[in-house]
Design a protein around this motif. Structure first.
Motif: not given
Length: 155
Positions: A17-31, A60-65, A68-74
Motif C-alpha cells: 500500500e505504500a506506493p499508493k500512499a506515497q503517490k497521494a502524498l506527493a500529489q498533496a504536497v505538490a498541490e 519534512q513530513e513527506a521525508t519522514k513518511h 518509514t517506508v524504507a524502515q518497513a522494507s528493511k
C-alpha cells in the motif's frame, strides 16, 4: 511502526500500500505547494515567512513518511530472513534428533553384537577344547570308539 513484531503478512500488506500512499502524498504536497506559492505572491513579508515554514514542515513530513517506508522494507526483509532461518534451524534440529535416535539404536545393536561375539568366542574356545580332548582320546581309544570319535572330529 511495529517493526519485527509485525508479521510478514502485515509488513507485506503495508509495503504494498505504500506506493499508493506515497503517490497521494506527493500529489498533496505538490498541490499544497502550488497553493502556498500563489498565496505567497499576494502575501506580506510575515505571511511569506509563515508559508515558507509550512512548506518546510510539509517537506519534512513527506521525508519522514519515506523513511518509514524504507524502515518497513528493511523490517520485512529482516523478518523474512529470520523466519527462513528459523525454518532451517527447525529442520536441522529435527534431522539431528532423528540421527541421535538412529545413533542410540545403533549403539544398542552394537552392544548386543559385542555380547553375541563374546558368547561366540566362548563357544569356540569350548569347542576347540572339546576337539583337542577328542583328538587325544581318539589316538588312544579302542577301534570301535576311535571310529565314533573320528566322525565327531570330521564335523
Amino acid at each position: 511502526e511495529k517493526g519485527l513484531e509485525a508479521s510478514v503478512e502485515e509488513l507485506t500488506k503495508a509495503l504494498d500500500e505504500a506506493p499508493k500512499a506515497q503517490k497521494a502524498l506527493a500529489q498533496a504536497v505538490a498541490e499544497t505547494s502550488k497553493q502556498l506559492v500563489k498565496e505567497a505572491q499576494e502575501a506580506s513579508a510575515s505571511q511569506k515567512q509563515d508559508i515558507k515554514s509550512r512548506l518546510a514542515a510539509m517537506s519534512q513530513e513527506a521525508t519522514k513518511h519515506r523513511a518509514t517506508v524504507a524502515q518497513a522494507s528493511k523490517a520485512l526483509k529482516s523478518k523474512e530472513l529470520l523466519e527462513d532461518q528459523q525454518r532451517r534451524t527447525d529442520q536441522l534440529e529435527a534431522q539431528l534428533a532423528h540421527l541421535q535416535e538412529i545413533s542410540a539404536s545403533l549403539s544398542e545393536e552394537e552392544e548386543q553384537v559385542m555380547e553375541e561375539q563374546k558368547v561366540m568366542d566362548s563357544l569356540q574356545k569350548s569347542l576347540q577344547t572339546a576337539l583337542n580332548a577328542a583328538q587325544l582320546r581318539a589316538s588312544n581309544a579302542k577301534p570301535s570308539l576311535k571310529t565314533a570319535l573320528q566322525s565327531i572330529l570330521e564335523r
